[in-house]
Enzyme design. Structure first.
Site, PDB file in Angstrom:
ATOM      1  N   ASP A 120      64.843 -23.750   0.846  1.00 25.48           N
ATOM      2  CA  ASP A 120      65.338 -25.126   0.816  1.00 25.48           C
ATOM      3  C   ASP A 120      65.219 -25.796   2.184  1.00 25.48           C
ATOM      4  O   ASP A 120      64.883 -26.974   2.278  1.00 25.48           O
ATOM      5  CB  ASP A 120      66.796 -25.154   0.344  1.00 25.48           C
ATOM      6  CG  ASP A 120      66.876 -25.233  -1.181  1.00 25.48           C
ATOM      7  OD1 ASP A 120      66.199 -26.108  -1.744  1.00 25.48           O
ATOM      8  OD2 ASP A 120      67.588 -24.403  -1.786  1.00 25.48           O
TER       9      ASP A 120
ATOM     10  N   GLY B  32      68.678 -20.276   4.328  1.00 26.08           N
ATOM     11  CA  GLY B  32      67.920 -20.410   3.080  1.00 26.08           C
ATOM     12  C   GLY B  32      66.676 -21.197   3.421  1.00 26.08           C
ATOM     13  O   GLY B  32      66.621 -22.418   3.261  1.00 26.08           O
TER      14      GLY B  32
ATOM     15  N   ARG C  74      32.800   4.901  16.064  1.00 24.23           N
ATOM     16  CA  ARG C  74      33.748   3.780  16.080  1.00 24.23           C
ATOM     17  C   ARG C  74      34.991   4.245  15.343  1.00 24.23           C
ATOM     18  O   ARG C  74      34.936   5.221  14.585  1.00 24.23           O
ATOM     19  CB  ARG C  74      33.159   2.550  15.407  1.00 24.23           C
ATOM     20  CG  ARG C  74      32.718   2.833  13.979  1.00 24.23           C
ATOM     21  CD  ARG C  74      32.064   1.621  13.361  1.00 24.23           C
ATOM     22  NE  ARG C  74      31.455   1.991  12.087  1.00 24.23           N
ATOM     23  CZ  ARG C  74      30.733   1.182  11.345  1.00 24.23           C
ATOM     24  NH1 ARG C  74      30.531  -0.044  11.731  1.00 24.23           N
ATOM     25  NH2 ARG C  74      30.210   1.574  10.207  1.00 24.23           N
TER      26      ARG C  74
ATOM     27  N   LYS D 137      29.905  -1.536  19.063  1.00 25.80           N
ATOM     28  CA  LYS D 137      28.916  -0.467  18.993  1.00 25.80           C
ATOM     29  C   LYS D 137      28.378  -0.139  20.392  1.00 25.80           C
ATOM     30  O   LYS D 137      28.312   1.024  20.783  1.00 25.80           O
ATOM     31  CB  LYS D 137      27.770  -0.900  18.070  1.00 25.80           C
ATOM     32  CG  LYS D 137      26.773   0.213  17.778  1.00 25.80           C
ATOM     33  CD  LYS D 137      25.539  -0.316  17.058  1.00 25.80           C
ATOM     34  CE  LYS D 137      25.863  -0.896  15.713  1.00 25.80           C
ATOM     35  NZ  LYS D 137      25.375  -0.122  14.579  1.00 25.80           N
TER      36      LYS D 137
ATOM     37  N   ARG E 250      19.750  -3.298  17.103  1.00 23.35           N
ATOM     38  CA  ARG E 250      20.904  -3.417  16.187  1.00 23.35           C
ATOM     39  C   ARG E 250      21.875  -4.437  16.746  1.00 23.35           C
ATOM     40  O   ARG E 250      22.021  -4.577  17.964  1.00 23.35           O
ATOM     41  CB  ARG E 250      21.642  -2.089  16.064  1.00 23.35           C
ATOM     42  CG  ARG E 250      20.890  -1.001  15.355  1.00 23.35           C
ATOM     43  CD  ARG E 250      21.798   0.207  15.152  1.00 23.35           C
ATOM     44  NE  ARG E 250      21.174   1.205  14.295  1.00 23.35           N
ATOM     45  CZ  ARG E 250      20.419   2.198  14.745  1.00 23.35           C
ATOM     46  NH1 ARG E 250      20.169   2.316  16.035  1.00 23.35           N
ATOM     47  NH2 ARG E 250      19.899   3.061  13.889  1.00 23.35           N
TER      48      ARG E 250
ATOM     49  N   HIS F 191      27.880   1.387   0.995  1.00 18.02           N
ATOM     50  CA  HIS F 191      28.348   0.070   1.412  1.00 18.02           C
ATOM     51  C   HIS F 191      29.586  -0.350   0.625  1.00 18.02           C
ATOM     52  O   HIS F 191      30.594  -0.776   1.183  1.00 18.02           O
ATOM     53  CB  HIS F 191      27.206  -0.936   1.212  1.00 18.02           C
ATOM     54  CG  HIS F 191      27.569  -2.339   1.580  1.00 18.02           C
ATOM     55  ND1 HIS F 191      28.071  -3.230   0.654  1.00 18.02           N
ATOM     56  CD2 HIS F 191      27.537  -3.000   2.757  1.00 18.02           C
ATOM     57  CE1 HIS F 191      28.310  -4.378   1.247  1.00 18.02           C
ATOM     58  NE2 HIS F 191      27.992  -4.266   2.529  1.00 18.02           N
TER      59      HIS F 191
ATOM     60  N   GLY G  20      27.984  -3.849   7.543  1.00 19.12           N
ATOM     61  CA  GLY G  20      26.821  -4.400   6.861  1.00 19.12           C
ATOM     62  C   GLY G  20      26.570  -5.868   7.112  1.00 19.12           C
ATOM     63  O   GLY G  20      25.741  -6.469   6.464  1.00 19.12           O
TER      64      GLY G  20
HETATM   65  C1  PEP Z   1      66.669 -20.657  -0.027  1.00 19.29           C
HETATM   66  O1  PEP Z   1      66.788 -21.854  -0.245  1.00 19.29           O
HETATM   67  O2  PEP Z   1      65.977 -20.202   0.882  1.00 19.29           O
HETATM   68  C2  PEP Z   1      67.350 -19.700  -0.888  1.00 19.29           C
HETATM   69  C3  PEP Z   1      67.363 -18.414  -0.594  1.00 19.29           C
HETATM   70  O3  PEP Z   1      67.898 -20.192  -2.021  1.00 19.29           O
HETATM   71  P1  PEP Z   1      67.067 -20.471  -3.351  1.00 19.29           P
HETATM   72  O4  PEP Z   1      65.684 -19.988  -3.131  1.00 19.29           O
HETATM   73  O5  PEP Z   1      67.801 -19.709  -4.403  1.00 19.29           O
HETATM   74  O6  PEP Z   1      67.219 -21.925  -3.458  1.00 19.29           O
HETATM   75 MG    MG Z   2      68.323 -22.514  -1.599  1.00 19.49          MG
END
Ligand code: PEP
Ligand code: MG
Length: 889
Positions: A778, A775, A337, A23, A93, A455, A102
């Site tokens: 996992d 993945g 602002r 401000k 203020r 508000h 607020g």
């Molecule tokens: C993972 O493991 O990131 C994956 C994509 O496989 P899923 O979630 O099916 O195990």
């Molecule tokens: Mg997996």
């Protein structure tokens, strides 16, 4: 040299937000560009931090500098602070680095006391005005500095109105205000044991302290926790000469946005009240007038406001939220602002500003936050269902979105219920900063009073929560904890559906439908610009042609993961079970027959549909991954059924055989058991059937002119020899099918990298695999040794909660753990590419749709991220942000 703690508006500018707060920096900037701003000065955020860190003592020199600055103000205004015969009045203020709507309070009319009020009356010739001004000071001082509950003051206001037989504050007489002032002073005495301070310097000192302390008030701390604002910033204090919007009907106060904060439409948007101060506009006590009416009612002020609005937009290159006061026809600016806005407005404003030549495409892209895209693609109410139910009440469409939840009438209960897992709709007559903790946890907010800049509306828009405001058709009884609308009584705990985009309120649950991407052309333009900036490709995880089609509409450039196990669910489970049971019995012929005659045609059809939709783009199909017993009835269920039969003296040999099989297949750690490529290796018929289906479908589609790019993905590899064993077998199937069909298609064989050992030996694995896909679901489970589904219920959320165990900075299943899991990924990319320079590398774990993880994937050089179709737009934006971030760092 002593520290400079105090800056006159002339000494600052917009770049000094850290020191002067948002401000203050903007007041300084507006002063600098010649706008009409009442003179004033700022005490810095550093002074606040010093005060809080030094046991609540002003830092050395600060107060002297403030006194000197007051002297300068006095010279400018030709009036002295503390001169009871012609007082200089100021407002105090707060103003932190980030605006926190607020969060901290204002005190007006500082400098008044029992004597000065008479001088103000003489000067203005208006006793009513003078006493109203004084009572406001006493009231605000009592609330903000002395911590007296606001309703105690409100009750006295009700009392005077009852005495005078009137309804509204503006009708209260001069004598009435004089009486109220005395009552307020008595209240202060009663509540605190001390008198309201008559010494203006003491008023000022205590007001400044109150602002400093409010930085650590509960409301402010809650808000910062919820929005991720650091606690170490402190707030500045703005001290500014008073101008009065309540000195008659040629005066007034208002709030205006340079563009519509709900839709982004380019037109002044706001409200004002004649003969009122700023707080009257936002409090909702009187219904304000729409700002365009100023054009007839105060043409000069309107002209000035329009000109200033244009000037500020060009200057800041962003939509502004302005507060102004008109004093005897002259317009003053009290604040500007960057305006809070909805996601839809953010997108429209950014696109329009590019068209207007104010900002570049890249800047437009960088202004949109990923969660705003998410909001735009949130579900909406199904209008067919709406038509069946009918509207219960209608208010202002203050903040868009669909919310369903149970009604609660106060913020504390709302918070408690939300913590217990309920979806909550907070219903209030109007909201104040004291309600913010309830708003933060609510699905949606409904108020009876208040306008588009109330508000509730402003905070809801900022939080991205649906809000219906000013729903005057409700009659809320806080005492009975219910409201009545159109003859229907809704009690605490009843379910409501709120449509913040249209202002409609419904009783009960209205089902939602997926949003339309096609009718959001501005969003599409932003994403097209993002596409030009980003390097990472964005693919999608899709298991059927419908999902693939959605992914493509949202801009996916390939399918990064088609989980084939989903194709064996629903009415196909039984057929799949037939195959599993035959295999387990050792009946190879029956196993093969079910695969060839029943499952192969089904799979071929699935893949054909996806290839047709993804014409020209790569499609990664993962071979069956989960353990086979997932497709059979649960062990406990069967045990129970067989036991019940036994107690009834019956038997079911088939069920008993099934139980024996399920028992046989039982594993203690199925996620670390017979799944992924281990299944394919021990039971190759399954994988060869799938690969045959993939290539038959691909060849059939290719013959029709579709460009197919199948990529076969082998899951859960831990050792290169697993690939050595299975991949050549599958490649042979592919070649055989293509020969049978008499057509060649472009294809790849590759693997998931989801076991740490695979990442650690990526160089070897890349000798065989043509692509990697991380993945990370996992990979994270196995890197941490944490089973996600168990841990999230038990301890993981506590681990990642800064107010609880605080062991992890974030939940690693949401955002990639860059230091640990990320290191494995980096290693795998580097070693994989060293072995095979054209190795294609992507990610298909849940993280592929999460902004910080996408930024990481960009930095370690992945080719693409793959995420759910709904996240594709978010990922397109986040991938562009990754490039912009990289350039900026
Ligand atoms: C993972 O493991 O990131 C994956 C994509 O496989 P899923 O979630 O099916 O195990
Ligand atoms: Mg997996």
């Amino acid at each position: 040299m002593t520290t400079k703690w105090v800056y006159a508006f002339e000494e600052g500018n917009a770049a000094m937000r850290d020191l002067l707060g948002g401000k203050g920096a903007n007041l300084a900037e507006m002063t600098g560009i010649g706008l009409p701003v009442p003179p004033g000065f700022i005490i810095t955020t550093e002074a606040c931090l010093a005060y809080l860190n030094q046991g609540e003592q002003f830092p050395e020199g600060m107060w002297d500098q403030a006194v000197t600055a007051m002297g300068e103000l006095a010279k400018k205004m030709n009036r002295q602070f503390g001169d009871n015969s012609d007082p200089l009045l100021v407002s105090v203020r707060s103003g932190a680095r980030f605006s926190m709507p607020g969060m901290m309070d204002t005190i007006l009319n500082l400098g008044l006391n029992d004597e000065a009020v008479k001088a103000l009356e003489a000067r203005s010739g208006d006793a009513r005005f003078a006493w109203d001004a004084y009572r406001r000071l006493v009231q605000m001082f009592g609330k903000v500095v002395l911590d007296i509950e606001g309703h105690l003051f409100e009750e006295l206001l009700d009392r005077i109105k009852a005495e005078e037989g009137i309804q509204t504050d503006p009708e209260i007489s001069a004598q009435g205000w004089q009486k109220v002032t005395q009552w307020f002073k008595d209240l202060i005495k009663k509540e605190t044991g001390e008198e309201f301070p008559q010494d203006p310097w003491q008023q000022l000192e205590r007001a400044v302290e109150a602002v400093f302390k409010s930085w650590n008030g509960k409301r402010a701390v809650d808000y910062r926790n919820a929005t991720g604002i650091s606690h170490d910033l402190g707030t500045a204090v703005n001290i500014q000469t008073m101008v009065f919007g309540n000195v008659g009907w040629d005066s007034g106060s208002g709030v205006a946005f340079t563009r519509d904060p709900s839709t982004g439409e380019r037109d002044l948007f706001g409200e004002y009240l004649f003969n009122a101060q700023g707080e009257d506009v936002v409090s909702g006590a009187r219904t304000p007038t729409e700002v365009h009416h100023l054009a007839e009612e105060a043409p000069e002020a309107w002209k000035t406001l329009s000109t200033i609005s244009d000037k500020l937009e060009k200057h800041y290159r962003n939509m502004q939220d302005m507060e102004f006061t008109i004093e005897n026809g002259k317009l003053w600016m009290l604040q500007t602002r960057n305006g809070k806005r909805t996601a839809a407005a953010e997108v429209k404003i950014a696109v329009d500003m590019v068209d207007e030549g104010l900002i570049s495409q890249e800047e437009a892209v960088s202004r949109i936050e990923w969660f705003q895209i998410d909001q735009l693609l949130h579900p909406r109410f199904d209008e067919e269902e709406v038509a069946k139910v009918g509207v219960l009440a209608k208010g202002l469409n203050a903040s868009p979105g669909a919310a369903v939840g149970k009604v609660y009438f106060d913020a504390d209960t709302a918070e408690e219920k939300a913590k217990a897992g309920e979806a909550v709709i907070l219903v209030r007559p109007e909201t104040t900063p004291d309600d913010v903790h309830g708003m933060l946890v609510a699905e949606g907010i409904l108020t009876q009073h208040g306008g588009a800049t109330s508000h509730a509306a402003v905070v809801a828009r900022q939080l991205g929560k649906p809000c219906v405001a000013g729903c005057e058709g409700l009659r809320i009884s806080l005492k009975e904890r219910q409201f009545e609308a159109d003859g229907t009584v809704v009690k605490e705990g009843d379910t409501l559906s709120l449509d913040g985009g249209t202002g409609r309120v419904f009783l009960g649950v209205i089902p939602t439908v997926a949003p339309s991407f096609d009718d959001q052309p501005e969003l599409q333009r932003i994403l097209d610009w993002a596409d030009q900036i980003r390097r990472l490709e964005v693919w999608a995880n899709a298991d059927d042609p419908d999902q693939a089609a959605r992914a493509r509409r949202y801009g996916a450039q390939g399918i990064g993961l088609c989980r084939t196990e989903h194709m064996f669910l629903g009415d196909r489970t039984e057929k799949f079970q037939q195959a599993v049971l035959a295999a387990e019995r050792g009946d190879r012929d029956e196993f093969q027959r079910v695969l060839d005659d029943i499952l192969l045609p089904l799979q071929r059809e699935d893949f054909y549909g996806i290839f047709k939709v993804m014409d020209g783009l790569p499609v990664i199909i993962r071979l069956l991954d989960p353990p086979l017993h997932e497709f059979l009835p649960a062990l406990e269920e069967l045990v129970e059924q067989v036991a019940i039969l036994k107690t009834q003296g019956k038997s079911d040999p088939q069920k008993e055989a099934l139980l024996a099989t399920v028992r046989d297949m039982h594993e203690f750690n199925p996620m670390l058991g017979l799944r992924g490529c281990r299944l394919g290796i021990t039971m190759p018929e399954l994988n060869t059937m799938q690969v045959r289906a993939i290539f038959e479908a691909a060849c059939d589609a290719a013959k029709e002119g579709t460009v197919v790019k199948p990529e076969v993905m082998i899951p859960l590899t831990s050792h290169v020899n697993e690939l050595n064993r299975i991949q050549p077998l599958l490649e042979d199937v592919a070649k055989t099918v293509m020969k049978e069909k008499g057509i060649e298609v472009e294809y790849k064989f590759g693997t998931m990298i989801e076991i740490p050992r695979a990442a650690l030996t990526a160089g070897e694995i890349a000798e065989v695999a043509q692509f990697f896909s991380f993945g990370t679901n996992d990979l994270t489970q196995m890197a941490f040794g944490i089973s996600r589904d168990d841990a999230e219920r038990k301890f993981l959320l506590r681990y990642a909660d800064p107010h609880d165990l605080n062991i992890l900075p974030t939940n690693p299943f949401q955002a990639i753990d860059q230091i640990g899991v990320g290191r494995l990924m980096q290693m795998a990319v580097d070693e994989g590419r060293a072995a095979r320079p054209d190795l294609e590398v992507g990610i298909c774990g849940e993280h592929g749709g999460e902004a910080s993880s996408i930024d990481f994937c960009h930095r370690i050089g992945l080719d693409y991220v793959s995420c759910s179709p709904f996240r594709v737009p978010v990922a397109r934006l986040a991938a562009a942000h990754a490039v912009i971030n990289e350039k900026r760092s």
